[in-house]
Design a protein around this motif. Structure first.
Motif, PDB file in Angstrom:
ATOM      1  N   PHE A  38      49.038  30.749 -23.489  1.00 60.70           N
ATOM      2  CA  PHE A  38      47.953  30.366 -22.597  1.00 60.70           C
ATOM      3  C   PHE A  38      48.220  30.986 -21.231  1.00 60.70           C
ATOM      4  N   PRO A  39      47.219  31.687 -20.662  1.00 57.67           N
ATOM      5  CA  PRO A  39      47.459  32.372 -19.385  1.00 57.67           C
ATOM      6  C   PRO A  39      47.918  31.431 -18.268  1.00 57.67           C
ATOM      7  N   LEU A  54      52.867  22.133 -34.283  1.00 59.53           N
ATOM      8  CA  LEU A  54      52.447  20.805 -33.825  1.00 59.53           C
ATOM      9  C   LEU A  54      52.207  20.824 -32.308  1.00 59.53           C
ATOM     10  N   GLY A  55      53.097  21.502 -31.581  1.00 55.23           N
ATOM     11  CA  GLY A  55      52.909  21.638 -30.131  1.00 55.23           C
ATOM     12  C   GLY A  55      51.620  22.388 -29.813  1.00 55.23           C
ATOM     13  N   LEU A  56      51.348  23.441 -30.557  1.00 53.03           N
ATOM     14  CA  LEU A  56      50.100  24.187 -30.367  1.00 53.03           C
ATOM     15  C   LEU A  56      48.896  23.310 -30.708  1.00 53.03           C
ATOM     16  N   LEU A  95      45.800  22.292 -28.276  1.00 53.08           N
ATOM     17  CA  LEU A  95      44.414  22.589 -28.641  1.00 53.08           C
ATOM     18  C   LEU A  95      43.586  21.321 -28.854  1.00 53.08           C
ATOM     19  N   GLY A  96      44.209  20.149 -28.635  1.00 55.54           N
ATOM     20  CA  GLY A  96      43.479  18.891 -28.772  1.00 55.54           C
ATOM     21  C   GLY A  96      43.277  18.459 -30.211  1.00 55.54           C
ATOM     22  N   ASP A  98      56.287  15.675 -26.535  1.00 55.04           N
ATOM     23  CA  ASP A  98      57.214  16.414 -25.669  1.00 55.04           C
ATOM     24  C   ASP A  98      58.152  17.293 -26.495  1.00 55.04           C
ATOM     25  N   PHE A  99      58.632  16.722 -27.602  1.00 58.00           N
ATOM     26  CA  PHE A  99      59.520  17.497 -28.479  1.00 58.00           C
ATOM     27  C   PHE A  99      58.789  18.724 -29.034  1.00 58.00           C
ATOM     28  N   ALA A 100      57.563  18.499 -29.506  1.00 58.53           N
ATOM     29  CA  ALA A 100      56.804  19.605 -30.108  1.00 58.53           C
ATOM     30  C   ALA A 100      56.453  20.671 -29.076  1.00 58.53           C
ATOM     31  N   LEU A 101      56.087  20.241 -27.875  1.00 55.31           N
ATOM     32  CA  LEU A 101      55.765  21.215 -26.822  1.00 55.31           C
ATOM     33  C   LEU A 101      56.995  22.018 -26.421  1.00 55.31           C
TER      34      LEU A 101
END
Lengths: 323, 323
Positions: A52-53, A162-164, A168-169, A180-183
């Motif tokens: 993501f920019p 999962l983070g993505l 993406l909602g 937080d872990f996934a991100l």
């Protein structure tokens, strides 16, 4: 002129450890070790395509370094030197400072020298070239797998996807700790550099999981001219996954999701106890998920009832979207 | 998936000459020569910034290769391996085929192996990384110039800027032969690879002229901590230039115009006869254009009357336009 060259000098010429000449000339100069091959890899990361920019620049710097270190891990190479090509849509010193700090943080942790590159104006994009060393004849390749061997993966799969999904909602109800872990897994993957080197005498073939388990294992199978039987119940996932193997979102994230940057490798069954010990001793768990079969076209995942799971082994096509 | 991976396989994995493993794995593998240092360089070429997006793809491929070979020439290195990162806004097979043919044409002429890279979707851009070899301790650097030495350039200057001027409609009356010559120099520069290697025992410092004579010589002077006195009348130009040294357009093109990819170098005056002989024997003329002076801040060009020519020694700033 002040802009470009000043920023290059200020942030992009950190001190080096094992480099003859870095930055500021027409090329960097290095002295390779005797009796070693060099592993060379370039990765592109394009804003809006690979990240993501508006991504936090410190995390983007970390990810740009980690993704390239992961290629060295997959070869069993020791990463040594990096060149960064950075295309910036505008020059914001705070962005450049944070990005270069993140980039350096990962390089420093692996004692990799940032020796040069290029900076220009244009749509935000990164081109990272990494050079590593591996003792003569010991590099891990994709093409060494043989029928009857085990298929292994490191760590847990599907976390980055999962983070993505969360970004993406697609999974708004994810618990904060899982989110937080996934991100963290999505934005700051951990390259398995030490594992890759430890696998040199043990693995017959290896690849890193950037495009998804099935796509990347598929590349390894194609290169080796073999097939695979995987057991769905053995695929390692983290507690962050909000559903289980029968869920199609779980399957998409864990089997097809990219960017976990874990290693997938094959090894003779005679190496099982050594690999289990390596997993226990190291910082990342190793899991046997299936076995190599002789038929090149056979790509089979069985569920707990022995039924085949219908899922595409294809990866992401940058020109056509998900295939 | 068919798109991306098929194009990579079809066009981007040409046969190699001196490479252990090229393309299709997580990294390429090379075996460096003993008693040689490696020179590493990355150049970015962004569509609309460094080239017209509608540029003929065969010529763009040639230029992308040539620009990187020129960095090796400036170091006195023998170019050996290349990685290409290609970002394409859409996949057109005819474009990719023509581009890769142009790229390979220049690489083949210099026996450089194209060993890998990356391809993705996004705004048209190229990231080329080149790796060359140079015998231990013999690389040419920017920092070796000493007061009293001569300053030399290869070939003629201002030709590429004339080609760009024509493309921008700034010199519509240019004769067809001059236009074709200038466009060829602008779009298909000749990297001075053999010259760079021949200069190793003769030159004290070198740089290639990508940003313009004054800007690039300025980098060399800064790196060496010296100054320069140039003689305007000695600056070599081709017959294509439609005006002479007193014209401001001539001065802009010849002194400040980039992309000629000639070499600018310094050498002790004791090397004059050897350099003159090298110029006569080689494929490119060598011209002595001035001398190195001791005062680091002195950057002086004198015209035929001994007057100082007032012209900026700055180059192009990708973030602020011409400085």
């Amino acid at each position: 002129m002040t802009g470009e060259f000043a920023l290059i000098r200020r942030y992009f010429h950190p001190p080096t450890r094992h480099t003859l000449l870095a930055g500021g000339d027409d090329a960097a100069l290095i002295v390779p070790q005797m009796a070693h091959e060099l592993a060379l890899s370039t990765d592109l990361l394009v804003g809006g395509q690979h990240f993501f920019p508006d991504m936090d620049p410190h995390r983007l710097g970390q990810k740009a370094a980690a993704v390239n270190l992961s290629d060295m891990a997959a070869m069993g190479a020791t990463p040594r030197w990096v060149l960064l090509g950075l295309t910036l849509s505008s020059f914001q010193e705070s962005w450049v400072a944070a990005f270069s700090q993140g980039f350096r943080k990962i390089l420093d942790a692996h004692e990799v020298d940032w020796v040069g590159g290029d900076t220009t104006a244009g749509p935000l994009a990164l081109a990272v070239t990494i050079i590593g060393e591996v003792p003569d004849g010991q590099a891990l390749r994709r093409s060494g797998a043989h029928a009857g061997e085990d298929i292994w993966v490191s760590g847990t799969l599907g976390d980055a996807a999962l983070g993505l999904d969360w970004r993406l909602g697609r999974c708004p109800d994810l618990a904060p700790a899982a989110r937080d872990f996934a991100l963290e897994r999505f934005e700051c993957p951990t390259p398995r550099v030490a594992l890759g080197q430890a696998l040199r005498p043990l693995a017959s073939a290896a690849i890193d999981i950037s495009d998804g388990l099935l796509a990347d294992l598929g590349h390894l199978l194609t290169a080796s001219g073999v097939g695979a039987q995987l057991e769905l119940a053995r695929i390692p996932t983290s507690a962050a996954q909000p559903s289980g193997p029968t869920d199609s979102d779980w399957q998409r994230r864990v089997l097809q999701g990219g960017e976990d940057y874990e290693l997938c490798f094959t090894a003779p069954s005679s190496r099982r106890s050594q690999l289990e010990a390596l997993g226990r001793a190291g910082t990342v768990v190793l899991t046997r998920i299936g076995r190599v079969t002789a038929a090149p076209e056979e790509r089979f995942i069985q569920d707990e009832k022995g039924q085949s799971v219908a899922v595409s082994w294809r990866g992401y096509d940058h020109f056509a979207g998900a295939a």
